[in-house]
Motif scaffolding. Structure first.
Motif, PDB file in Angstrom:
ATOM      1  N   GLU A 162       4.559  -3.828 -11.945  1.00  0.00           N
ATOM      2  CA  GLU A 162       3.328  -4.422 -12.493  1.00  0.00           C
ATOM      3  C   GLU A 162       2.102  -3.942 -11.712  1.00  0.00           C
ATOM      4  OE1 GLU A 162       4.711  -8.730 -14.296  1.00  0.00           O
ATOM      5  OE2 GLU A 162       4.727  -8.470 -12.133  1.00  0.00           O
ATOM      6  N   VAL A 163       2.241  -3.909 -10.385  1.00  0.00           N
ATOM      7  CA  VAL A 163       1.123  -3.450  -9.550  1.00  0.00           C
ATOM      8  C   VAL A 163       0.846  -1.971  -9.852  1.00  0.00           C
ATOM      9  CG1 VAL A 163       0.294  -3.144  -7.175  1.00  0.00           C
ATOM     10  CG2 VAL A 163       1.688  -5.146  -7.750  1.00  0.00           C
ATOM     11  N   ALA A 164       1.923  -1.182  -9.967  1.00  0.00           N
ATOM     12  CA  ALA A 164       1.769   0.260 -10.224  1.00  0.00           C
ATOM     13  C   ALA A 164       1.063   0.518 -11.550  1.00  0.00           C
ATOM     14  CB  ALA A 164       3.135   0.942 -10.198  1.00  0.00           C
ATOM     15  N   LEU A 184       0.694  11.418 -10.078  1.00  0.00           N
ATOM     16  CA  LEU A 184      -0.377  12.424 -10.169  1.00  0.00           C
ATOM     17  C   LEU A 184       0.207  13.838 -10.132  1.00  0.00           C
ATOM     18  CD1 LEU A 184      -3.037  10.820  -7.779  1.00  0.00           C
ATOM     19  CD2 LEU A 184      -3.356  11.264 -10.228  1.00  0.00           C
ATOM     20  N   ARG A 185       1.187  14.043  -9.249  1.00  0.00           N
ATOM     21  CA  ARG A 185       1.794  15.382  -9.128  1.00  0.00           C
ATOM     22  C   ARG A 185       2.557  15.725 -10.398  1.00  0.00           C
ATOM     23  NH1 ARG A 185       3.311  14.785  -2.810  1.00  0.00           N
ATOM     24  NH2 ARG A 185       1.307  15.534  -2.023  1.00  0.00           N
ATOM     25  N   THR A 186       3.236  14.742 -10.963  1.00  0.00           N
ATOM     26  CA  THR A 186       3.972  14.963 -12.214  1.00  0.00           C
ATOM     27  C   THR A 186       2.999  15.363 -13.327  1.00  0.00           C
ATOM     28  OG1 THR A 186       5.593  13.340 -11.509  1.00  0.00           O
ATOM     29  CG2 THR A 186       5.599  13.889 -13.837  1.00  0.00           C
ATOM     30  N   ALA A 187       1.777  14.808 -13.257  1.00  0.00           N
ATOM     31  CA  ALA A 187       0.748  15.149 -14.253  1.00  0.00           C
ATOM     32  C   ALA A 187       0.066  16.479 -13.924  1.00  0.00           C
ATOM     33  CB  ALA A 187      -0.286  14.028 -14.330  1.00  0.00           C
ATOM     34  N   GLY A 188       0.563  17.170 -12.883  1.00  0.00           N
ATOM     35  CA  GLY A 188       0.046  18.499 -12.573  1.00  0.00           C
ATOM     36  C   GLY A 188      -1.138  18.530 -11.626  1.00  0.00           C
ATOM     37  N   ARG A 189      -1.436  17.397 -11.014  1.00  0.00           N
ATOM     38  CA  ARG A 189      -2.572  17.348 -10.083  1.00  0.00           C
ATOM     39  C   ARG A 189      -2.160  17.822  -8.689  1.00  0.00           C
ATOM     40  NH1 ARG A 189      -7.687  15.524 -12.126  1.00  0.00           N
ATOM     41  NH2 ARG A 189      -7.259  14.183 -13.893  1.00  0.00           N
ATOM     42  N   TRP A 198      -2.351   2.659 -11.816  1.00  0.00           N
ATOM     43  CA  TRP A 198      -2.447   3.848 -12.663  1.00  0.00           C
ATOM     44  C   TRP A 198      -3.596   3.722 -13.670  1.00  0.00           C
ATOM     45  CZ3 TRP A 198      -1.536   8.646 -12.242  1.00  0.00           C
ATOM     46  CH2 TRP A 198      -1.545   9.478 -13.367  1.00  0.00           C
ATOM     47  N   ALA A 199      -3.731   2.541 -14.263  1.00  0.00           N
ATOM     48  CA  ALA A 199      -4.803   2.335 -15.253  1.00  0.00           C
ATOM     49  C   ALA A 199      -6.176   2.560 -14.606  1.00  0.00           C
ATOM     50  CB  ALA A 199      -4.708   0.923 -15.832  1.00  0.00           C
ATOM     51  N   ILE A 200      -6.349   2.054 -13.396  1.00  0.00           N
ATOM     52  CA  ILE A 200      -7.641   2.190 -12.704  1.00  0.00           C
ATOM     53  C   ILE A 200      -7.903   3.659 -12.350  1.00  0.00           C
ATOM     54  CG2 ILE A 200      -8.866   1.637 -10.554  1.00  0.00           C
ATOM     55  CD1 ILE A 200      -7.400  -1.142 -10.687  1.00  0.00           C
ATOM     56  N   VAL A 201      -6.882   4.331 -11.826  1.00  0.00           N
ATOM     57  CA  VAL A 201      -7.064   5.727 -11.397  1.00  0.00           C
ATOM     58  C   VAL A 201      -7.296   6.637 -12.609  1.00  0.00           C
ATOM     59  CG1 VAL A 201      -5.909   7.707 -10.313  1.00  0.00           C
ATOM     60  CG2 VAL A 201      -5.805   5.451  -9.235  1.00  0.00           C
ATOM     61  N   GLU A 202      -6.541   6.393 -13.658  1.00  0.00           N
ATOM     62  CA  GLU A 202      -6.692   7.208 -14.881  1.00  0.00           C
ATOM     63  C   GLU A 202      -8.107   7.087 -15.449  1.00  0.00           C
ATOM     64  OE1 GLU A 202      -3.947   6.054 -17.934  1.00  0.00           O
ATOM     65  OE2 GLU A 202      -3.356   8.129 -18.291  1.00  0.00           O
ATOM     66  N   THR A 203      -8.607   5.861 -15.520  1.00  0.00           N
ATOM     67  CA  THR A 203      -9.968   5.628 -16.030  1.00  0.00           C
ATOM     68  C   THR A 203     -10.986   6.318 -15.132  1.00  0.00           C
ATOM     69  OG1 THR A 203      -9.260   3.482 -16.838  1.00  0.00           O
ATOM     70  CG2 THR A 203     -11.629   3.832 -16.659  1.00  0.00           C
ATOM     71  N   LYS A 229       0.816  -1.226   0.000  1.00  0.00           N
ATOM     72  CA  LYS A 229       0.000   0.000   0.000  1.00  0.00           C
ATOM     73  C   LYS A 229       0.842   1.266   0.000  1.00  0.00           C
ATOM     74  CE  LYS A 229      -1.858  -1.069   3.884  1.00  0.00           C
ATOM     75  NZ  LYS A 229      -1.235  -2.388   4.025  1.00  0.00           N
ATOM     76  N   SER A 230       1.758   1.355   0.993  1.00  0.00           N
ATOM     77  CA  SER A 230       2.510   2.609   1.141  1.00  0.00           C
ATOM     78  C   SER A 230       3.420   2.832  -0.063  1.00  0.00           C
ATOM     79  CB  SER A 230       3.317   2.585   2.436  1.00  0.00           C
ATOM     80  OG  SER A 230       2.447   2.350   3.524  1.00  0.00           O
ATOM     81  N   THR A 231       3.982   1.736  -0.580  1.00  0.00           N
ATOM     82  CA  THR A 231       4.835   1.821  -1.772  1.00  0.00           C
ATOM     83  C   THR A 231       4.022   2.341  -2.961  1.00  0.00           C
ATOM     84  OG1 THR A 231       6.091  -0.072  -0.969  1.00  0.00           O
ATOM     85  CG2 THR A 231       6.279   0.440  -3.329  1.00  0.00           C
ATOM     86  N   GLN A 232       2.860   1.748  -3.171  1.00  0.00           N
ATOM     87  CA  GLN A 232       2.035   2.136  -4.329  1.00  0.00           C
ATOM     88  C   GLN A 232       1.457   3.533  -4.153  1.00  0.00           C
ATOM     89  OE1 GLN A 232       1.882   0.594  -7.177  1.00  0.00           O
ATOM     90  NE2 GLN A 232       3.183  -1.070  -6.428  1.00  0.00           N
ATOM     91  N   LEU A 233       1.151   3.906  -2.913  1.00  0.00           N
ATOM     92  CA  LEU A 233       0.636   5.260  -2.677  1.00  0.00           C
ATOM     93  C   LEU A 233       1.690   6.291  -3.091  1.00  0.00           C
ATOM     94  CD1 LEU A 233      -1.478   6.652   0.165  1.00  0.00           C
ATOM     95  CD2 LEU A 233       0.667   7.782  -0.343  1.00  0.00           C
ATOM     96  N   ARG A 234       2.933   6.050  -2.671  1.00  0.00           N
ATOM     97  CA  ARG A 234       4.025   6.982  -3.033  1.00  0.00           C
ATOM     98  C   ARG A 234       4.152   7.107  -4.549  1.00  0.00           C
ATOM     99  NH1 ARG A 234       6.785   4.780   1.278  1.00  0.00           N
ATOM    100  NH2 ARG A 234       7.796   3.195  -0.007  1.00  0.00           N
ATOM    101  N   LEU A 235       4.114   5.961  -5.244  1.00  0.00           N
ATOM    102  CA  LEU A 235       4.274   5.980  -6.702  1.00  0.00           C
ATOM    103  C   LEU A 235       3.110   6.721  -7.363  1.00  0.00           C
ATOM    104  CD1 LEU A 235       5.443   2.270  -7.220  1.00  0.00           C
ATOM    105  CD2 LEU A 235       6.859   4.331  -7.450  1.00  0.00           C
ATOM    106  N   LEU A 236       1.890   6.447  -6.865  1.00  0.00           N
ATOM    107  CA  LEU A 236       0.712   7.097  -7.461  1.00  0.00           C
ATOM    108  C   LEU A 236       0.743   8.606  -7.228  1.00  0.00           C
ATOM    109  CD1 LEU A 236      -2.083   7.016  -8.852  1.00  0.00           C
ATOM    110  CD2 LEU A 236      -3.082   6.706  -6.575  1.00  0.00           C
ATOM    111  N   VAL A 237       1.064   9.007  -6.006  1.00  0.00           N
ATOM    112  CA  VAL A 237       1.079  10.441  -5.678  1.00  0.00           C
ATOM    113  C   VAL A 237       2.117  11.151  -6.552  1.00  0.00           C
ATOM    114  CG1 VAL A 237       1.699  12.091  -3.866  1.00  0.00           C
ATOM    115  CG2 VAL A 237       0.136  10.213  -3.356  1.00  0.00           C
TER     116      VAL A 237
END
Ligand SMILES: Nc1ncnc2c1ncn2[C@@H]1O[C@H](COP(=O)(O)OP(=O)(O)O)[C@@H](O)[C@H]1O
Ligand SMILES: [Mg+2]
Length: 219
Positions: free
Chosen positions: A200-202, A30-35, A206-211, A19-27
Protein backbone atom coordinates in the motif's frame (compact mmCIF):
# COMPACT_ATOMS: atom_id res chain seq x y z
CA UNK A 1 20.65 24.39 -13.27
CA UNK A 2 20.01 23.36 -16.85
CA UNK A 3 16.93 21.44 -17.92
CA UNK A 4 19.13 18.40 -18.52
CA UNK A 5 19.89 18.15 -14.82
CA UNK A 6 18.65 14.89 -13.32
CA UNK A 7 16.17 14.52 -10.50
CA UNK A 8 17.04 14.30 -6.82
CA UNK A 9 14.60 12.27 -4.70
CA UNK A 10 14.96 11.57 -0.99
CA UNK A 11 13.25 9.30 1.53
CA UNK A 12 12.73 10.56 5.06
CA UNK A 13 10.97 9.35 8.16
CA UNK A 14 11.56 7.93 11.63
CA UNK A 15 13.34 4.65 12.28
CA UNK A 16 11.37 1.66 11.06
CA UNK A 17 9.02 3.73 8.90
CA UNK A 18 10.06 1.69 5.86
CA UNK A 19 12.38 4.12 4.06
CA UNK A 20 14.99 1.57 2.99
CA UNK A 21 12.30 -0.94 2.00
CA UNK A 22 10.43 1.61 -0.11
CA UNK A 23 13.63 2.97 -1.63
CA UNK A 24 14.54 -0.52 -2.86
CA UNK A 25 11.07 -1.02 -4.36
CA UNK A 26 11.08 2.40 -6.03
CA UNK A 27 14.58 2.00 -7.48
CA UNK A 28 13.65 -1.42 -8.87
CA UNK A 29 10.50 -0.03 -10.42
CA UNK A 30 12.29 2.96 -11.96
CA UNK A 31 15.03 0.73 -13.40
CA UNK A 32 12.44 -1.68 -14.79
CA UNK A 33 10.87 1.35 -16.52
CA UNK A 34 14.26 2.01 -18.13
CA UNK A 35 15.39 4.88 -15.93
CA UNK A 36 19.05 5.39 -15.05
CA UNK A 37 19.11 5.52 -11.24
CA UNK A 38 21.81 6.08 -8.65
CA UNK A 39 20.73 4.89 -5.22
CA UNK A 40 22.59 6.01 -2.14
CA UNK A 41 22.09 6.40 1.59
CA UNK A 42 23.05 8.62 4.49
CA UNK A 43 25.02 8.43 6.56
CA UNK A 44 26.97 6.13 4.30
CA UNK A 45 26.73 5.84 0.56
CA UNK A 46 30.29 6.30 -0.61
CA UNK A 47 33.09 4.06 0.77
CA UNK A 48 34.35 6.97 2.90
CA UNK A 49 30.79 7.69 4.03
CA UNK A 50 30.40 4.06 5.12
CA UNK A 51 33.44 4.45 7.39
CA UNK A 52 31.94 7.61 8.93
CA UNK A 53 28.60 5.79 9.34
CA UNK A 54 30.25 3.12 11.51
CA UNK A 55 31.36 5.77 13.99
CA UNK A 56 27.92 7.41 14.02
CA UNK A 57 25.87 4.27 14.59
CA UNK A 58 28.18 2.32 16.89
CA UNK A 59 26.36 1.79 20.21
CA UNK A 60 29.74 1.97 21.97
CA UNK A 61 30.09 5.66 21.05
CA UNK A 62 27.76 7.02 23.73
CA UNK A 63 30.22 9.90 24.33
CA UNK A 64 29.87 11.30 20.81
CA UNK A 65 28.91 14.95 21.35
CA UNK A 66 25.91 16.42 19.50
CA UNK A 67 28.16 18.85 17.59
CA UNK A 68 30.60 16.11 16.60
CA UNK A 69 27.62 14.00 15.48
CA UNK A 70 26.34 16.89 13.37
CA UNK A 71 29.71 17.45 11.69
CA UNK A 72 30.19 13.73 10.98
CA UNK A 73 26.73 13.56 9.38
CA UNK A 74 27.68 16.44 7.11
CA UNK A 75 31.14 15.00 6.44
CA UNK A 76 29.49 11.85 5.06
CA UNK A 77 26.99 13.98 3.16
CA UNK A 78 29.64 16.28 1.62
CA UNK A 79 31.49 13.21 0.35
CA UNK A 80 28.27 11.81 -1.12
CA UNK A 81 27.35 15.15 -2.75
CA UNK A 82 30.81 15.66 -4.28
CA UNK A 83 31.66 12.10 -5.28
CA UNK A 84 28.30 10.70 -6.34
CA UNK A 85 25.23 12.94 -6.25
CA UNK A 86 26.28 16.06 -8.18
CA UNK A 87 28.09 14.09 -10.93
CA UNK A 88 25.04 11.82 -11.35
CA UNK A 89 22.66 14.79 -11.55
CA UNK A 90 24.95 16.47 -14.10
CA UNK A 91 24.60 13.32 -16.24
CA UNK A 92 20.81 13.62 -16.07
CA UNK A 93 20.33 10.55 -13.85
CA UNK A 94 17.72 10.07 -11.13
CA UNK A 95 19.35 10.06 -7.70
CA UNK A 96 17.43 8.44 -4.85
CA UNK A 97 18.90 8.99 -1.39
CA UNK A 98 17.88 7.30 1.87
CA UNK A 99 17.85 10.34 4.25
CA UNK A 100 19.42 13.77 3.57
CA UNK A 101 19.55 17.18 5.29
CA UNK A 102 15.94 16.93 6.51
CA UNK A 103 17.11 14.08 8.77
CA UNK A 104 19.80 16.33 10.23
CA UNK A 105 17.27 19.12 10.81
CA UNK A 106 15.04 16.68 12.65
CA UNK A 107 17.55 14.57 14.61
CA UNK A 108 20.39 16.99 15.38
CA UNK A 109 18.55 20.32 14.93
CA UNK A 110 15.29 19.50 16.73
CA UNK A 111 15.65 16.29 18.77
CA UNK A 112 19.22 17.00 19.99
CA UNK A 113 18.39 20.70 20.28
CA UNK A 114 21.21 22.21 18.19
CA UNK A 115 18.70 24.36 16.29
CA UNK A 116 17.84 24.64 12.61
CA UNK A 117 20.13 27.65 11.99
CA UNK A 118 23.28 25.69 12.77
CA UNK A 119 22.16 22.85 10.51
CA UNK A 120 21.43 25.23 7.63
CA UNK A 121 24.81 26.96 8.13
CA UNK A 122 26.73 23.72 7.73
CA UNK A 123 24.43 22.53 4.97
CA UNK A 124 25.47 25.57 2.91
CA UNK A 125 29.09 24.42 3.15
CA UNK A 126 28.53 20.68 2.72
CA UNK A 127 25.78 20.67 0.06
CA UNK A 128 26.31 24.03 -1.63
CA UNK A 129 22.64 24.68 -2.25
CA UNK A 130 21.64 21.17 -3.25
CA UNK A 131 18.06 20.57 -2.09
CA UNK A 132 15.98 17.50 -3.00
CA UNK A 133 13.44 18.05 -5.79
CA UNK A 134 11.00 15.71 -4.07
CA UNK A 135 11.02 14.17 -0.61
CA UNK A 136 8.93 11.15 0.35
CA UNK A 137 8.33 11.40 4.08
CA UNK A 138 7.03 8.15 5.49
CA UNK A 139 5.17 8.71 8.71
CA UNK A 140 4.73 5.89 11.21
CA UNK A 141 3.49 5.61 14.80
CA UNK A 142 6.53 5.79 17.06
CA UNK A 143 5.88 2.43 18.76
CA UNK A 144 5.24 0.66 15.45
CA UNK A 145 8.40 2.07 13.88
CA UNK A 146 10.60 1.24 16.87
CA UNK A 147 9.20 -2.29 17.04
CA UNK A 148 10.02 -2.86 13.38
CA UNK A 149 13.51 -1.36 13.75
CA UNK A 150 14.29 -3.51 16.80
CA UNK A 151 13.21 -6.71 15.06
CA UNK A 152 15.28 -5.73 12.02
CA UNK A 153 18.36 -5.00 14.16
CA UNK A 154 18.07 -8.39 15.85
CA UNK A 155 17.89 -10.13 12.48
CA UNK A 156 20.61 -8.31 10.55
CA UNK A 157 24.31 -7.65 11.02
CA UNK A 158 23.62 -3.93 10.46
CA UNK A 159 24.87 -1.79 13.32
CA UNK A 160 21.95 0.62 13.41
CA UNK A 161 21.57 0.83 17.13
CA UNK A 162 23.02 4.00 18.71
CA UNK A 163 20.25 6.26 17.47
CA UNK A 164 17.49 3.61 17.60
CA UNK A 165 18.21 3.12 21.29
CA UNK A 166 17.46 6.72 22.31
CA UNK A 167 14.61 7.22 24.77
CA UNK A 168 11.00 7.42 23.67
CA UNK A 169 10.95 11.21 24.24
CA UNK A 170 13.70 11.60 21.63
CA UNK A 171 11.69 9.63 19.07
CA UNK A 172 8.55 11.61 19.87
CA UNK A 173 10.49 14.83 19.15
CA UNK A 174 11.68 13.31 15.85
CA UNK A 175 8.13 12.50 14.89
CA UNK A 176 6.85 16.00 15.69
CA UNK A 177 9.76 17.70 13.89
CA UNK A 178 9.13 15.69 10.71
CA UNK A 179 5.47 16.70 10.73
CA UNK A 180 6.43 20.37 11.12
CA UNK A 181 8.82 20.13 8.16
CA UNK A 182 6.07 18.62 6.01
CA UNK A 183 3.76 21.50 6.93
CA UNK A 184 6.46 24.08 6.16
CA UNK A 185 7.32 22.66 2.72
CA UNK A 186 4.22 20.96 1.32
CA UNK A 187 5.36 21.32 -2.29
CA UNK A 188 8.59 19.42 -1.85
CA UNK A 189 7.77 17.10 1.05
CA UNK A 190 5.02 14.53 0.53
CA UNK A 191 3.72 12.89 3.67
CA UNK A 192 2.86 9.19 3.29
CA UNK A 193 1.12 6.99 5.89
CA UNK A 194 3.63 4.24 6.64
CA UNK A 195 1.40 2.34 9.08
CA UNK A 196 -0.01 0.27 6.19
CA UNK A 197 1.34 -2.73 4.29
CA UNK A 198 4.50 -2.41 2.21
CA UNK A 199 2.44 -2.75 -0.98
CA UNK A 200 0.00 0.00 0.00
CA UNK A 201 2.83 2.39 0.87
CA UNK A 202 4.66 1.49 -2.36
CA UNK A 203 1.56 2.29 -4.42
CA UNK A 204 1.43 5.80 -2.91
CA UNK A 205 5.18 6.30 -3.43
CA UNK A 206 4.89 5.28 -7.07
CA UNK A 207 1.86 7.49 -7.74
CA UNK A 208 3.66 10.54 -6.30
CA UNK A 209 6.92 9.88 -8.17
CA UNK A 210 5.16 9.13 -11.46
CA UNK A 211 3.17 12.38 -11.27
CA UNK A 212 6.29 14.32 -10.35
CA UNK A 213 8.34 12.90 -13.26
CA UNK A 214 5.48 13.45 -15.73
CA UNK A 215 5.14 17.11 -14.63
CA UNK A 216 8.88 17.56 -14.94
CA UNK A 217 8.93 16.17 -18.47
CA UNK A 218 6.06 18.45 -19.45
CA UNK A 219 7.94 21.55 -18.26
N1 LIG B 1 4.82 -1.41 5.68
C1 LIG B 1 5.49 -2.28 6.46
N2 LIG B 1 4.83 -3.10 7.28
C2 LIG B 1 5.49 -3.96 8.10
N3 LIG B 1 6.84 -4.10 8.14
C3 LIG B 1 7.56 -3.28 7.33
C4 LIG B 1 6.93 -2.34 6.46
N4 LIG B 1 7.90 -1.68 5.77
C5 LIG B 1 9.08 -2.18 6.22
N5 LIG B 1 8.88 -3.15 7.14
C6 LIG B 1 9.91 -3.91 7.86
O1 LIG B 1 10.26 -3.14 9.00
C7 LIG B 1 11.66 -3.09 9.17
C8 LIG B 1 12.14 -1.66 9.02
O2 LIG B 1 11.99 -1.25 7.67
P1 LIG B 1 13.13 -0.36 6.97
O3 LIG B 1 12.77 -0.24 5.54
O4 LIG B 1 14.47 -0.89 7.33
O5 LIG B 1 12.85 1.03 7.73
P2 LIG B 1 13.76 2.34 7.82
O6 LIG B 1 14.75 2.28 6.69
O7 LIG B 1 12.78 3.47 7.68
O8 LIG B 1 14.36 2.32 9.19
C9 LIG B 1 12.26 -4.04 8.12
O9 LIG B 1 12.48 -5.27 8.73
C10 LIG B 1 11.17 -4.12 7.06
O10 LIG B 1 11.19 -5.37 6.44
MG1 LIG C 1 16.84 2.38 6.69
Amino acid sequence: MTSKRGVFLTFEGPEGSGKSTQLRLLVHRLRTAGRDVLDTAEPGGTPIGVQIRRVLLDAKNQDLSPTAELLLMFAARAQNVDQWILPALAEGRIVVCDRFTDSTLVYQGAARGLGADMVYDIDRIACRGLVPDLTLLIDVDTETGLGRARRRNQRTQEVETRIDEQCLEFHTKVHAAYRRLAEEEPNRIKLIDGNRTEAEVAADVWAIVETFLADKLAN
